[in-house]
Design an enzyme around this catalytic site. Structure first.
Site, PDB file in Angstrom:
ATOM      1  CG  HIS A 286      -1.962  -1.021   1.216  1.00 38.35           C
ATOM      2  ND1 HIS A 286      -3.226  -0.839   0.703  1.00 38.35           N
ATOM      3  CD2 HIS A 286      -1.908  -2.285   1.653  1.00 38.35           C
ATOM      4  CE1 HIS A 286      -3.911  -1.965   0.845  1.00 38.35           C
ATOM      5  NE2 HIS A 286      -3.136  -2.865   1.422  1.00 38.35           N
TER       6      HIS A 286
ATOM      7  CE  LYS B 124      -2.930  10.737   3.203  1.00 37.28           C
ATOM      8  NZ  LYS B 124      -3.560   9.867   2.179  1.00 37.28           N
TER       9      LYS B 124
ATOM     10  CB  THR C 236     -10.332   4.560  -1.134  1.00 32.82           C
ATOM     11  OG1 THR C 236      -9.842   4.878   0.174  1.00 32.82           O
ATOM     12  CG2 THR C 236      -9.614   3.321  -1.639  1.00 32.82           C
TER      13      THR C 236
ATOM     14  CE  LYS D  66     -14.267   5.661   0.955  1.00 33.14           C
ATOM     15  NZ  LYS D  66     -13.331   5.822   2.082  1.00 33.14           N
TER      16      LYS D  66
ATOM     17  CE  LYS E  75      -6.945  13.981   0.449  1.00 32.65           C
ATOM     18  NZ  LYS E  75      -7.079  12.731  -0.282  1.00 32.65           N
ATOM     19  NE  ARG E  76      -4.081  10.176  10.293  1.00 38.35           N
ATOM     20  CZ  ARG E  76      -3.823   9.253  11.211  1.00 38.35           C
ATOM     21  NH1 ARG E  76      -4.660   8.271  11.427  1.00 38.35           N
ATOM     22  NH2 ARG E  76      -2.737   9.327  11.936  1.00 38.35           N
TER      23      ARG E  76
HETATM   24  C1  26Q Z   1       3.319  -0.141  10.132  1.00 37.33           C
HETATM   25  C2  26Q Z   1       4.244  -0.625  11.038  1.00 37.33           C
HETATM   26  C3  26Q Z   1       4.526   0.067  12.200  1.00 37.33           C
HETATM   27  C4  26Q Z   1       3.837   1.262  12.432  1.00 37.33           C
HETATM   28  C5  26Q Z   1       2.886   1.725  11.525  1.00 37.33           C
HETATM   29  C6  26Q Z   1       2.637   1.027  10.367  1.00 37.33           C
HETATM   30  C7  26Q Z   1       1.608   1.509   9.394  1.00 37.33           C
HETATM   31  C8  26Q Z   1       0.292   1.726   9.793  1.00 37.33           C
HETATM   32  C9  26Q Z   1      -0.671   2.162   8.892  1.00 37.33           C
HETATM   33  C10 26Q Z   1       1.937   1.733   8.089  1.00 37.33           C
HETATM   34  C11 26Q Z   1       0.967   2.168   7.177  1.00 37.33           C
HETATM   35  C12 26Q Z   1      -0.364   2.381   7.568  1.00 37.33           C
HETATM   36  C13 26Q Z   1      -1.417   2.816   6.658  1.00 37.33           C
HETATM   37  C14 26Q Z   1      -1.269   2.913   5.365  1.00 37.33           C
HETATM   38  C15 26Q Z   1      -2.363   3.344   4.471  1.00 37.33           C
HETATM   39  O1  26Q Z   1      -3.454   3.663   4.901  1.00 37.33           O
HETATM   40  N1  26Q Z   1      -2.111   3.351   3.165  1.00 37.33           N
HETATM   41  C16 26Q Z   1      -3.120   3.729   2.203  1.00 37.33           C
HETATM   42  O2  26Q Z   1      -3.755   2.563   1.747  1.00 37.33           O
HETATM   43  C17 26Q Z   1      -4.863   2.878   0.920  1.00 37.33           C
HETATM   44  C18 26Q Z   1      -5.568   1.585   0.569  1.00 37.33           C
HETATM   45  O3  26Q Z   1      -4.847   0.871  -0.360  1.00 37.33           O
HETATM   46  C19 26Q Z   1      -4.414   3.640  -0.307  1.00 37.33           C
HETATM   47  O4  26Q Z   1      -5.565   4.022  -1.014  1.00 37.33           O
HETATM   48  C20 26Q Z   1      -3.600   4.868   0.087  1.00 37.33           C
HETATM   49  O5  26Q Z   1      -3.070   5.479  -1.059  1.00 37.33           O
HETATM   50  C21 26Q Z   1      -2.507   4.472   1.041  1.00 37.33           C
HETATM   51  O6  26Q Z   1      -1.811   5.624   1.505  1.00 37.33           O
END
Ligand code: 26Q
Length: 807
Positions: A358, A553, A655, A659, A547-548
């Site tokens: 991702h 972003k 995503t 929406k 969004k976050r």
């Molecule tokens: C991992 C290990 C340790 C600490 C934190 C993490 C961690 C936690 C959450 C790493 C990444 C995330 C979240 C990632 C995320 O939300 N990515 C998004 O995924 C969506 C679904 O595929 C995409 O549409 C987005 O582009 C992407 O940013």
């Protein structure tokens, strides 16, 4: 099996009966929360009846099963979607009407599970809805966090985090399944011994944690399938030591208990950023191990010990690398518990595990210190080392050089760290990106060397969203208009939304579409009033970025543009523009300083405009506090313009963009992630594209020649806006408050905000003019809804199934 009818009269009777039995109240003196509980339990009864029947059938099935492992499942509220998926909406609405109940008020009483940060968690939630609706047998597996993502409040213009206590009053939808509890072991050391002519490995001096599953039914739309979302909760296996307790050492006695349960206590609030915290590693292993133990038990119940059959009968799909320990854990279970040899176990794993990536941003790629892995999971660490040894030997052989630099880049352990992405790519049978552009970047860049070896492993499957929650549920007015216009076939086959295309020329349809958008704006304004005592003028254009909060972003691009508009208004007494409200919603990771500063900036701009009567005629800035799934459901149907501004190449898919599109908002976006495919669907005349393309960004970055200060000097409007960040315009008492934003943009600007500003600002001028031309704008908006069917997660899930799972 006794079956109950769920006609209107039975529903009414059930609600009143539950209020009487559980609360000793009549409808007249029940609290809103009690009414919610009675209604939700009635819907639950209906689902349970289907669930029981479905599982009876399912037990006998020999079909392949999917385990979808994700550290996040951002489901949002369930009541409304469940009523809809049971096709009982009308009946319930009738029942509520006759009881004098307001269904919108009931739905609001449900505590919202926030078991995710953003895109990745919400995607998992859309996927389980689609899996059930397509009648594919799948179990979603995750952690039952006691505290979900923090609740955000804005105090004195800054983000403050509060705990999310979603379980406080119980969760109607979950059922504990103590029979399926198991133990997960941490720490200790590995004893190696020879037994019957083979090496055996035993973990000694470990401590174990109980994993208790809580199951949530996931009912498919208008079908018999009810899948399960399994959430694992951690608990101490020991009962509290009463002797210690009695001797007065209360806290010591309780500590043991606490230590184990802390694993499922709280969701880490990090999104697209990795931090090597031990508790987080514990969380990952905890739910992964528990899930695999269960999956293997279920496999043996169905097929005995014929493990060669395993890849044919189950897929373990890992949502990013976070559940990547599924790979060594499955090896461990097969070798240590079932007595298989390495080669056989390895073959099984490499045909059972599939991995979705991702992100390509290096700060988000998961890596763990080898020491931490060795201490916490000694047997797993041994297996990782052996996987690495064999992988590196193969690579050295292939490159005819043991020192080839590509080997360290592809290794599972190197320079004291475990590289989870390399592990997942090397050991899974499928690696997929989440949009076409992202898939290509994975092949060309991130996993380039792996791709040369096994190109057939790699694919791109564009993300999707469930049109049931994100259109039917959140925008009933538009759904009704669509049904009245083209019938209801689109509900089963969302690509049929294209049949709306001829109606974009139809004046009557345009008028209806416009009316609905306005009504949705009014509804959102009411929600905003309830949530934070603010309102917005539904005659304004709604320009939304939710969004976050992350630098890539580029909420900053939007904020700077608002300052530029403010200056145009203030400089020229004859200036006019389409009145616009800019709505922001964004949580910042608590430790992400720059993100929090950007929130401060947005709120400061909002206040500046609010105290300037002339600016207020044209501009408003609203910061929607605590942006969550319910916030999205209220806001997206009201949006006119959808801001998707990421630096090209950085947003794997996105995503939210889908929406908005589905609800008739036009996209303002870069050629990044899924924006590229929205552009392809609607055509260039129905989207605003600006900024550098991904390859240009990459070239400019490689060249290292970018100097944002040159743009600062050349662009007067931009220079003025940037200067206002530090000259006291925003914070008269403390002009230096946001100086880090200013310096960052001028002297580093890692995400090319200044570089893309000119192009963004030009595209925004076109929006301003086009929105005035009502016919043109409505045609664009309708085209967006009409072309959005391809972004239904039903299409996504079908592709996963055809390409990867083959169920
Ligand atoms: C991992 C290990 C340790 C600490 C934190 C993490 C961690 C936690 C959450 C790493 C990444 C995330 C979240 C990632 C995320 O939300 N990515 C998004 O995924 C969506 C679904 O595929 C995409 O549409 C987005 O582009 C992407 O940013």
């Amino acid at each position: 099996m006794p079956t109950t009818q769920f006609d209107k009269e039975s529903i009414k009777k059930s609600i009143l009966g539950k209020l009487q039995r559980y609360n000793g109240r009549t409808l007249a003196d029940a609290t809103p929360q009690q009414i919610y509980f009675a209604v939700a339990s009635t819907v639950r009864d209906q689902i349970m009846q289907k669930w029981v029947a479905f599982r009876e059938e399912d037990k006998k099935s020999t079909a392949k099963r999917l385990y979808y492992l994700s550290v996040e499942f951002l489901t949002g509220r369930s009541l409304h979607c469940n009523m809809l998926n049971l096709c009982s909406m009308e009946t319930y609405l009738q029942a509520f009407k006759e009881l004098g109940l307001d269904w919108r008020a009931i739905i609001k009483e449900e505590p919202e599970p926030g078991l995710g940060n953003g895109g990745l968690g919400r995607l998992a939630a859309c996927f389980i809805d689609s899996l059930a609706s397509l009648s594919l047998p799948a179990m979603g597996c995750t952690i039952r966090y006691e505290y979900g993502l923090f609740r955000q409040r804005i105090l004195e213009g800054q983000q403050v985090e509060m705990p999310d206590t979603w379980l406080e009053n119980g969760n109607v939808w979950e059922v504990p399944v103590p029979d399926d509890r198991c133990q997960v072991r941490f720490g200790g050391w590995v004893e190696e011994a020879h037994e019957n002519g083979r090496m055996v490995f035993r973990l000694r001096d470990y401590y174990s944690v109980d994993a208790i599953p809580y199951d949530m039914p996931v009912a498919g739309y208008d079908c018999q399938t009810v899948n399960t979302l399994r959430m694992w909760r951690a608990r101490s296996p020991k009962v509290m030591d009463l002797a210690t307790f009695s001797s007065g050492q209360y806290s010591k006695a309780l500590q043991e208990q606490e230590l184990a349960s802390v694993i499922s206590k709280v969701l880490y609030p990090e999104d697209n950023h990795y931090e090597g915290k031990e508790l987080r590693l514990k969380q990952h292993y905890f739910f992964t191990s528990a899930t695999l133990q269960y999956a293997l038990k279920d496999f043996k119940r169905r097929f005995g010990r014929n493990f060669r059959l395993l890849p044919e009968k189950m897929t373990v799909h890992i949502n990013d690398t976070h559940p990547g320990l599924a790979i060594p854990e499955l090896m461990r279970l097969l070798i240590d518990e079932e007595g298989l040899g390495w080669d056989e176990a390895s073959w099984i794993v490499q045909h059972t595990v599939a991995y979705t990536n991702h992100t390509v941003m290096s700060e988000a790629l998961e890596k763990w210190p080898e020491d931490m892995m060795r201490n916490l999971l000694p047997r797993i660490y041994m297996i990782l080392q052996e996987i690495n040894r064999r992988l590196c030997a193969r690579l050295a052989d292939h490159y005819h050089n043991g020192a080839d630099p590509r080997i360290a880049k592809m290794a599972v352990t190197a320079y004291g760290q475990v590289h989870m992405a390399n592990l997942c790519v090397a050991m899974s049978y499928s690696v997929n990106g989440v949009s076409q552009l992202h898939g290509n970047i994975l092949k060309k860049d991130t996993f380039r060397d792996f791709y040369h070896f096994t190109p057939e492993k790699f694919s791109a499957i564009t993300n999707g969203i469930t049109h049931r929650r994100w259109l039917m549920n959140c925008n009933p007015r538009l759904s009704r208009l669509i049904c009245d216009t083209i019938g209801d076939g689109w509900i089963r086959d969302p690509q049929l939304l294209r049949e709306l295309l001829p109606y974009r020329e139809d004046a009557a349809f345009q008028a209806e579409f416009e009316k609905i958008k306005r009504q949705n704006k009014e509804t959102f304004s009411q929600v905003l009033m309830q949530r934070q005592k603010m309102s917005v003028d539904p005659d304004f254009m709604f320009d939304v970025q939710v969004k976050r909060l992350h630098e890539y972003k580029r909420q900053l691009l939007n904020a700077l543009h608002i300052l530029v508009l403010y200056n145009r208004i203030m400089d020229d007494p004859n200036f006019t523009m389409t009145p616009r409200v800019f709505v922001f919603g964004a949580k910042a990771s608590p430790g992400y300083y720059m993100a929090k500063q950007i929130i401060r900036l947005i709120i400061a701009i909002s206040k500046l405009i609010d105290r300037t009567p002339r600016a207020k005629q044209f501009l408003r800035v609203i910061f929607l506090e605590n942006y969550d799934v319910s916030g999205a459901e209220a806001l997206i149907p009201a949006a006119d313009l959808s801001e998707q501004l990421s630096t090209a190449g950085k947003e794997a898919s996105g995503t939210g963009c889908m929406k908005f599109m589905m609800n008739g908002a036009v996209t303002m976006g870069t050629m990044d992630g899924a924006n590229v495919e929205i552009h392809e669907q609607v055509g260039p005349e129905n989207i605003y594209i600006f900024g550098m393309r991904a390859d240009t960004v990459s070239d400019l970055y490689q060249a290292g020649s970018y100097q944002p200060i040159q743009i600062f000097e050349a662009n007067t409007e931009l220079r003025r806006a940037l200067t206002q960040i530090i000259d006291g315009t925003l914070f008269p008492e403390n002009p230096a408050a946001l100086q880090d934003i200013y310096h960052n943009l001028l002297f580093s600007d890692h995400y090319f905000v200044l570089k893309d500003f000119g192009s963004y600002s030009m595209a925004q001028r076109r929006v301003d003019a086009d929105y005035q031309n009502r016919e043109k704008w409505l045609k664009m908006a309708i085209t967006n809804t009409a072309c959005s069917g391809i972004f239904s997660s039903d299409r996504t899930i079908r592709e996963y199934n055809d390409l990867i799972w083959k169920m």
